[in-house]
Design a protein around this motif. Structure first.
Motif, PDB file in Angstrom:
ATOM      1  N   VAL A  33       0.840  -1.201   0.000  1.00 33.93           N
ATOM      2  CA  VAL A  33       0.000   0.000   0.000  1.00 33.93           C
ATOM      3  C   VAL A  33       0.876   1.253   0.000  1.00 33.93           C
ATOM      4  O   VAL A  33       0.575   2.232  -0.689  1.00 33.93           O
ATOM      5  CB  VAL A  33      -0.992  -0.018   1.178  1.00 33.93           C
ATOM      6  CG1 VAL A  33      -1.684   1.332   1.349  1.00 33.93           C
ATOM      7  CG2 VAL A  33      -2.033  -1.121   0.965  1.00 33.93           C
ATOM      8  N   ASP A  34       1.980   1.209   0.734  1.00 29.63           N
ATOM      9  CA  ASP A  34       2.900   2.350   0.757  1.00 29.63           C
ATOM     10  C   ASP A  34       3.448   2.633  -0.645  1.00 29.63           C
ATOM     11  O   ASP A  34       3.536   3.791  -1.065  1.00 29.63           O
ATOM     12  CB  ASP A  34       4.038   2.087   1.744  1.00 29.63           C
ATOM     13  CG  ASP A  34       4.963   3.269   1.878  1.00 29.63           C
ATOM     14  OD1 ASP A  34       4.486   4.365   2.238  1.00 29.63           O
ATOM     15  OD2 ASP A  34       6.171   3.109   1.608  1.00 29.63           O
ATOM     16  N   GLN A  35       3.806   1.591  -1.366  1.00 32.89           N
ATOM     17  CA  GLN A  35       4.309   1.764  -2.735  1.00 32.89           C
ATOM     18  C   GLN A  35       3.236   2.351  -3.646  1.00 32.89           C
ATOM     19  O   GLN A  35       3.514   3.219  -4.471  1.00 32.89           O
ATOM     20  CB  GLN A  35       4.812   0.440  -3.299  1.00 32.89           C
ATOM     21  CG  GLN A  35       6.098  -0.022  -2.659  1.00 32.89           C
ATOM     22  CD  GLN A  35       6.544  -1.381  -3.187  1.00 32.89           C
ATOM     23  OE1 GLN A  35       5.768  -2.136  -3.746  1.00 32.89           O
ATOM     24  NE2 GLN A  35       7.818  -1.680  -2.981  1.00 32.89           N
ATOM     25  N   HIS A  36       2.012   1.881  -3.495  1.00 23.73           N
ATOM     26  CA  HIS A  36       0.914   2.420  -4.301  1.00 23.73           C
ATOM     27  C   HIS A  36       0.616   3.868  -3.919  1.00 23.73           C
ATOM     28  O   HIS A  36       0.332   4.695  -4.800  1.00 23.73           O
ATOM     29  CB  HIS A  36      -0.332   1.550  -4.165  1.00 23.73           C
ATOM     30  CG  HIS A  36      -0.304   0.337  -5.025  1.00 23.73           C
ATOM     31  ND1 HIS A  36      -0.806   0.320  -6.307  1.00 23.73           N
ATOM     32  CD2 HIS A  36       0.205  -0.903  -4.805  1.00 23.73           C
ATOM     33  CE1 HIS A  36      -0.627  -0.874  -6.835  1.00 23.73           C
ATOM     34  NE2 HIS A  36      -0.018  -1.637  -5.941  1.00 23.73           N
ATOM     35  N   ALA A  37       0.673   4.187  -2.641  1.00 21.81           N
ATOM     36  CA  ALA A  37       0.447   5.569  -2.210  1.00 21.81           C
ATOM     37  C   ALA A  37       1.511   6.493  -2.803  1.00 21.81           C
ATOM     38  O   ALA A  37       1.204   7.603  -3.256  1.00 21.81           O
ATOM     39  CB  ALA A  37       0.444   5.656  -0.685  1.00 21.81           C
ATOM     40  N   ALA A  38       2.751   6.034  -2.827  1.00 23.81           N
ATOM     41  CA  ALA A  38       3.831   6.828  -3.417  1.00 23.81           C
ATOM     42  C   ALA A  38       3.585   7.044  -4.908  1.00 23.81           C
ATOM     43  O   ALA A  38       3.805   8.147  -5.427  1.00 23.81           O
ATOM     44  CB  ALA A  38       5.173   6.145  -3.191  1.00 23.81           C
ATOM     45  N   ALA A  39       3.107   6.024  -5.598  1.00 28.66           N
ATOM     46  CA  ALA A  39       2.818   6.154  -7.032  1.00 28.66           C
ATOM     47  C   ALA A  39       1.682   7.143  -7.275  1.00 28.66           C
ATOM     48  O   ALA A  39       1.734   7.942  -8.216  1.00 28.66           O
ATOM     49  CB  ALA A  39       2.475   4.789  -7.627  1.00 28.66           C
ATOM     50  N   VAL A  40       0.660   7.111  -6.424  1.00 26.97           N
ATOM     51  CA  VAL A  40      -0.442   8.069  -6.559  1.00 26.97           C
ATOM     52  C   VAL A  40       0.077   9.481  -6.316  1.00 26.97           C
ATOM     53  O   VAL A  40      -0.230  10.405  -7.077  1.00 26.97           O
ATOM     54  CB  VAL A  40      -1.605   7.734  -5.598  1.00 26.97           C
ATOM     55  CG1 VAL A  40      -2.649   8.848  -5.590  1.00 26.97           C
ATOM     56  CG2 VAL A  40      -2.245   6.408  -5.983  1.00 26.97           C
ATOM     57  N   CYS A  41       0.885   9.664  -5.279  1.00 25.72           N
ATOM     58  CA  CYS A  41       1.459  10.989  -4.999  1.00 25.72           C
ATOM     59  C   CYS A  41       2.300  11.473  -6.174  1.00 25.72           C
ATOM     60  O   CYS A  41       2.219  12.650  -6.548  1.00 25.72           O
ATOM     61  CB  CYS A  41       2.298  10.956  -3.727  1.00 25.72           C
ATOM     62  SG  CYS A  41       1.324  10.920  -2.224  1.00 25.72           S
ATOM     63  N   ASP A  42       3.092  10.587  -6.751  1.00 24.69           N
ATOM     64  CA  ASP A  42       3.906  10.963  -7.908  1.00 24.69           C
ATOM     65  C   ASP A  42       3.022  11.413  -9.070  1.00 24.69           C
ATOM     66  O   ASP A  42       3.372  12.338  -9.802  1.00 24.69           O
ATOM     67  CB  ASP A  42       4.804   9.816  -8.349  1.00 24.69           C
ATOM     68  CG  ASP A  42       5.958   9.571  -7.387  1.00 24.69           C
ATOM     69  OD1 ASP A  42       6.227  10.439  -6.521  1.00 24.69           O
ATOM     70  OD2 ASP A  42       6.580   8.499  -7.497  1.00 24.69           O
ATOM     71  N   ALA A  43       1.888  10.759  -9.241  1.00 25.03           N
ATOM     72  CA  ALA A  43       0.967  11.127 -10.314  1.00 25.03           C
ATOM     73  C   ALA A  43       0.291  12.469 -10.039  1.00 25.03           C
ATOM     74  O   ALA A  43       0.031  13.239 -10.952  1.00 25.03           O
ATOM     75  CB  ALA A  43      -0.086  10.038 -10.502  1.00 25.03           C
ATOM     76  N   LEU A  44       0.023  12.736  -8.767  1.00 31.58           N
ATOM     77  CA  LEU A  44      -0.698  13.959  -8.396  1.00 31.58           C
ATOM     78  C   LEU A  44       0.202  15.166  -8.225  1.00 31.58           C
ATOM     79  O   LEU A  44      -0.232  16.301  -8.419  1.00 31.58           O
ATOM     80  CB  LEU A  44      -1.462  13.750  -7.084  1.00 31.58           C
ATOM     81  CG  LEU A  44      -2.574  12.729  -7.085  1.00 31.58           C
ATOM     82  CD1 LEU A  44      -3.177  12.615  -5.697  1.00 31.58           C
ATOM     83  CD2 LEU A  44      -3.639  13.088  -8.106  1.00 31.58           C
ATOM     84  N   LEU A  45       1.435  14.928  -7.798  1.00 29.49           N
ATOM     85  CA  LEU A  45       2.325  16.021  -7.426  1.00 29.49           C
ATOM     86  C   LEU A  45       3.514  16.068  -8.364  1.00 29.49           C
ATOM     87  O   LEU A  45       4.501  15.368  -8.161  1.00 29.49           O
ATOM     88  CB  LEU A  45       2.781  15.839  -5.978  1.00 29.49           C
ATOM     89  CG  LEU A  45       1.652  15.679  -4.960  1.00 29.49           C
ATOM     90  CD1 LEU A  45       2.193  15.229  -3.626  1.00 29.49           C
ATOM     91  CD2 LEU A  45       0.872  16.966  -4.828  1.00 29.49           C
TER      92      LEU A  45
END
Length: 105
Positions: A33-45
């Motif tokens: 989940v941490d890896q997926h959260a980082a990927a979402v943040c990278d996409a958003l920010l």
């Protein structure tokens, strides 16, 4: 949650927020989940905002979820028992909602 009616975050939170309770039973789930959260943040920010500015905005996350869930509908995805890419990604969205205090924002 003070989202407008029909916000994609409402359904995601209702469906996937309970999966965060599985963290204590499945240590590997936390890392995934941490890896997926980082990927979402990278996409958003975008990188041009700089690493010090890592604030996830509810509106941006809602747009991301809408696009992601639209894609899931297009590919005729059905939620499996257990965890796949989509359930991990949506669980990560819930983690971001919780960590960035977007439930009452």
């Amino acid at each position: 949650m003070n989202d407008s009616p029909g916000s994609p975050l409402i359904d995601v939170v209702a469906t996937y927020m309970p999966r965060l309770s599985e963290f204590s039973f499945e240590p590997g789930l936390v890392a995934a989940v941490d890896q997926h959260a980082a990927a979402v943040c990278d996409a958003l920010l975008p990188a041009q905002r700089g690493p010090e500015v890592r604030t996830v905005r509810r509106e941006d996350l809602a747009d991301y979820v809408l696009g992601f869930t639209d894609w899931l509908t297009e590919v005729d995805w059905t939620e499996p028992v257990g965890h796949d890419f989509a359930t991990l990604r949506l669980t990560a969205v819930c983690w971001l909602i919780r960590e960035h205090d977007l439930l009452d924002a």
